[in-house]
Design a protein around this motif. Sequence first.
Motif, mmCIF file in Angstrom:
data_model
loop_
_atom_site.group_PDB
_atom_site.id
_atom_site.type_symbol
_atom_site.label_atom_id
_atom_site.label_comp_id
_atom_site.label_asym_id
_atom_site.label_seq_id
_atom_site.Cartn_x
_atom_site.Cartn_y
_atom_site.Cartn_z
ATOM 1 N N GLY A 27 154.473 104.242 6.679
ATOM 2 C CA GLY A 27 155.260 105.331 7.279
ATOM 3 C C GLY A 27 154.950 106.714 6.736
ATOM 4 N N TYR A 28 153.904 106.830 5.901
ATOM 5 C CA TYR A 28 153.545 108.167 5.416
ATOM 6 C C TYR A 28 152.951 108.983 6.553
ATOM 7 C CZ TYR A 28 151.206 111.920 2.893
ATOM 8 O OH TYR A 28 150.787 113.159 2.479
ATOM 9 N N ILE A 29 153.382 110.229 6.661
ATOM 10 C CA ILE A 29 152.802 111.149 7.653
ATOM 11 C C ILE A 29 151.950 112.153 6.883
ATOM 12 C CG2 ILE A 29 153.335 112.955 9.364
ATOM 13 C CD1 ILE A 29 155.953 111.421 9.941
ATOM 14 N N THR A 55 157.980 116.991 -6.512
ATOM 15 C CA THR A 55 158.925 115.898 -6.304
ATOM 16 C C THR A 55 159.359 115.795 -4.833
ATOM 17 O OG1 THR A 55 161.020 114.948 -7.042
ATOM 18 C CG2 THR A 55 160.932 117.342 -6.997
ATOM 19 N N GLY A 56 159.410 114.579 -4.340
ATOM 20 C CA GLY A 56 159.851 114.361 -2.956
ATOM 21 C C GLY A 56 158.830 114.761 -1.914
ATOM 22 N N ALA A 57 157.534 114.764 -2.290
ATOM 23 C CA ALA A 57 156.498 115.150 -1.314
ATOM 24 C C ALA A 57 155.925 113.932 -0.596
ATOM 25 C CB ALA A 57 155.378 115.912 -2.015
ATOM 26 N N GLY A 58 156.392 112.737 -0.972
ATOM 27 C CA GLY A 58 155.928 111.542 -0.272
ATOM 28 C C GLY A 58 154.825 110.786 -0.994
ATOM 29 N N LYS A 59 154.666 111.014 -2.306
ATOM 30 C CA LYS A 59 153.576 110.334 -3.035
ATOM 31 C C LYS A 59 153.809 108.817 -3.078
ATOM 32 C CE LYS A 59 154.244 112.935 -6.741
ATOM 33 N NZ LYS A 59 155.366 113.745 -6.212
ATOM 34 N N THR A 60 155.045 108.429 -3.357
ATOM 35 C CA THR A 60 155.347 106.992 -3.393
ATOM 36 C C THR A 60 155.190 106.396 -2.002
ATOM 37 O OG1 THR A 60 156.920 107.471 -5.159
ATOM 38 C CG2 THR A 60 157.071 105.297 -4.142
ATOM 39 N N LYS A 61 155.677 107.143 -1.015
ATOM 40 C CA LYS A 61 155.551 106.692 0.376
ATOM 41 C C LYS A 61 154.074 106.506 0.735
ATOM 42 C CE LYS A 61 157.845 105.931 4.153
ATOM 43 N NZ LYS A 61 158.803 104.826 4.143
ATOM 44 N N ASN A 168 153.705 114.782 -11.059
ATOM 45 C CA ASN A 168 154.403 115.999 -10.605
ATOM 46 C C ASN A 168 153.874 117.135 -11.444
ATOM 47 O OD1 ASN A 168 156.129 114.774 -8.791
ATOM 48 N ND2 ASN A 168 157.686 114.383 -10.325
ATOM 49 N N LEU A 193 155.310 118.463 3.629
ATOM 50 C CA LEU A 193 154.951 118.606 5.047
ATOM 51 C C LEU A 193 155.534 119.895 5.588
ATOM 52 C CD1 LEU A 193 155.562 115.107 6.686
ATOM 53 C CD2 LEU A 193 153.396 116.111 5.928
ATOM 54 N N LEU A 201 158.381 113.830 11.323
ATOM 55 C CA LEU A 201 159.164 113.034 10.362
ATOM 56 C C LEU A 201 160.649 113.065 10.735
ATOM 57 C CD1 LEU A 201 159.347 111.402 7.702
ATOM 58 C CD2 LEU A 201 159.420 113.565 6.459
ATOM 59 N N ILE A 240 161.175 117.551 0.427
ATOM 60 C CA ILE A 240 161.452 116.830 1.679
ATOM 61 C C ILE A 240 162.589 115.833 1.453
ATOM 62 C CG2 ILE A 240 160.460 115.353 3.489
ATOM 63 C CD1 ILE A 240 159.094 118.063 3.335
ATOM 64 N N ARG A 241 162.607 115.219 0.271
ATOM 65 C CA ARG A 241 163.664 114.230 -0.026
ATOM 66 C C ARG A 241 165.043 114.878 0.114
ATOM 67 N NH1 ARG A 241 162.484 112.870 -5.115
ATOM 68 N NH2 ARG A 241 161.455 110.892 -4.680
ATOM 69 N N LEU A 244 165.875 115.672 3.713
ATOM 70 C CA LEU A 244 166.248 114.451 4.445
ATOM 71 C C LEU A 244 167.681 114.057 4.082
ATOM 72 C CD1 LEU A 244 162.981 112.312 3.978
ATOM 73 C CD2 LEU A 244 163.862 113.147 6.158
HETATM 74 N N1 LIG Z 1 154.615 113.034 4.283
HETATM 75 C C1 LIG Z 1 155.655 112.192 4.324
HETATM 76 N N2 LIG Z 1 155.634 111.134 5.180
HETATM 77 C C2 LIG Z 1 156.680 110.274 5.228
HETATM 78 N N3 LIG Z 1 157.788 110.388 4.475
HETATM 79 C C3 LIG Z 1 157.858 111.430 3.620
HETATM 80 C C4 LIG Z 1 156.806 112.380 3.505
HETATM 81 N N4 LIG Z 1 157.150 113.312 2.583
HETATM 82 C C5 LIG Z 1 158.349 112.940 2.125
HETATM 83 N N5 LIG Z 1 158.790 111.820 2.738
HETATM 84 C C6 LIG Z 1 160.065 111.139 2.513
HETATM 85 O O1 LIG Z 1 160.730 111.840 1.465
HETATM 86 C C7 LIG Z 1 161.345 110.932 0.547
HETATM 87 C C8 LIG Z 1 160.759 111.109 -0.828
HETATM 88 O O2 LIG Z 1 159.415 110.618 -0.815
HETATM 89 P P1 LIG Z 1 158.739 109.937 -2.100
HETATM 90 O O3 LIG Z 1 159.753 109.182 -2.885
HETATM 91 O O4 LIG Z 1 157.541 109.218 -1.618
HETATM 92 O O5 LIG Z 1 158.323 111.254 -2.923
HETATM 93 P P2 LIG Z 1 157.516 111.401 -4.300
HETATM 94 O O6 LIG Z 1 156.486 112.445 -4.071
HETATM 95 O O7 LIG Z 1 157.055 110.056 -4.752
HETATM 96 O O8 LIG Z 1 158.642 111.965 -5.263
HETATM 97 P P3 LIG Z 1 158.768 111.901 -6.870
HETATM 98 O O9 LIG Z 1 157.616 112.686 -7.401
HETATM 99 O O10 LIG Z 1 160.089 112.567 -7.133
HETATM 100 O O11 LIG Z 1 158.745 110.443 -7.254
HETATM 101 C C9 LIG Z 1 161.146 109.541 1.120
HETATM 102 O O12 LIG Z 1 162.275 109.221 1.914
HETATM 103 C C10 LIG Z 1 159.907 109.709 1.996
HETATM 104 O O13 LIG Z 1 159.910 108.788 3.043
#
Ligand SMILES: Nc1ncnc2c1ncn2[C@@H]1O[C@H](COP(=O)(O)OP(=O)(O)OP(=O)(O)O)[C@@H](O)[C@H]1O
Length: 285
Positions: A27-29, A55-61, A168, A193, A201, A240-241, A244
Amino acid sequence: MSLIENEISKRKQRTHGDDEILIGKGGYIAPDDYLWRDILSAVVLKKPVLLKGPTGAGKTKLAESVSAVFAQPMQSVNCSVDLDAEALLGFKTLVQKDGQSVIEFVEGPVVTAMKKGHILYIDEINMAKAETLPILHSALDYRRMMTNPFTGEVIQAHPDFSVISAINEGYIGTAPMNEALKNRFIAYPVPYLTGDQLAELWNREFPEASTELKSFMLHLAADLMKQVENGLLSEEAASIRSLLDATALSAHMDPMRAVNYAIAEKLEDESERELFRDLANTWIK
Ligand SMILES: Nc1ncnc2c1ncn2[C@@H]1O[C@H](COP(=O)(O)OP(=O)(O)OP(=O)(O)O)[C@@H](O)[C@H]1O
């Protein structure tokens, strides 16, 4: 078929039994047309990937999406200053077998990922103590092997073993990453994003939300990014987190209160909070 598609179909043919529960949902965009495939290129070339972003940029996603596309289980390690070799590799424990106490080694995420050919996701890799991670060096470079110091076992990584780490950068409390460790990775910036991808998203996550609410959040996101670029707001203001979360809360309360709880209250300075509220107010009808 390209190298990437070839590898995807090869890895997808494997079965993982109970470990299938560890396969990411995807589901990463991606922010542009090339980041996603550029990252997959490194994975198929067996190069460790480093995702750099706020933080919250979607790296884990993103890591979960790599796991999903290869249908490959993912072992996760979250780094902290307390992280030690045992948390990475495993530990010895006493177990009862046939009425006898015997010592067994319980394998940790690194050993499991290497042996089973899983993806190893190391989150906040720069938070670990400098002396903990060098143990991984030989697993991360061309040798793809390691001697487990607790058992003496020499582990040669499975051909599918892949490593993705996240950092981060510039985040308060994080040390710069050790150079020898960083040198083993291919590094990719993962930005927040914006524009059409952000709208995509929102439309996916909130199909029921009103156009008005989505438009408020997307305009606010664009303004926050601008002020982050101008240096007037700290980067996490545009997370983004948090946006959302604010949108989800807005289904139950006034959106202004929602953004206040999800974003403004977490900013350190009163001046930042004021600027944030001014920006939010301009988009509230
Ligand atoms: N490019 C993206 N595509 C899909 N979902 C995203 C994207 N960017 C952020 N999100 C959503 O934002 C939320 C935070 O994403 P995620 O946990 O992957 O961030 P992170 O970069 O790993 O943060 P941290 O560094 O704090 O661990 C999730 O709900 C994720 O689905």
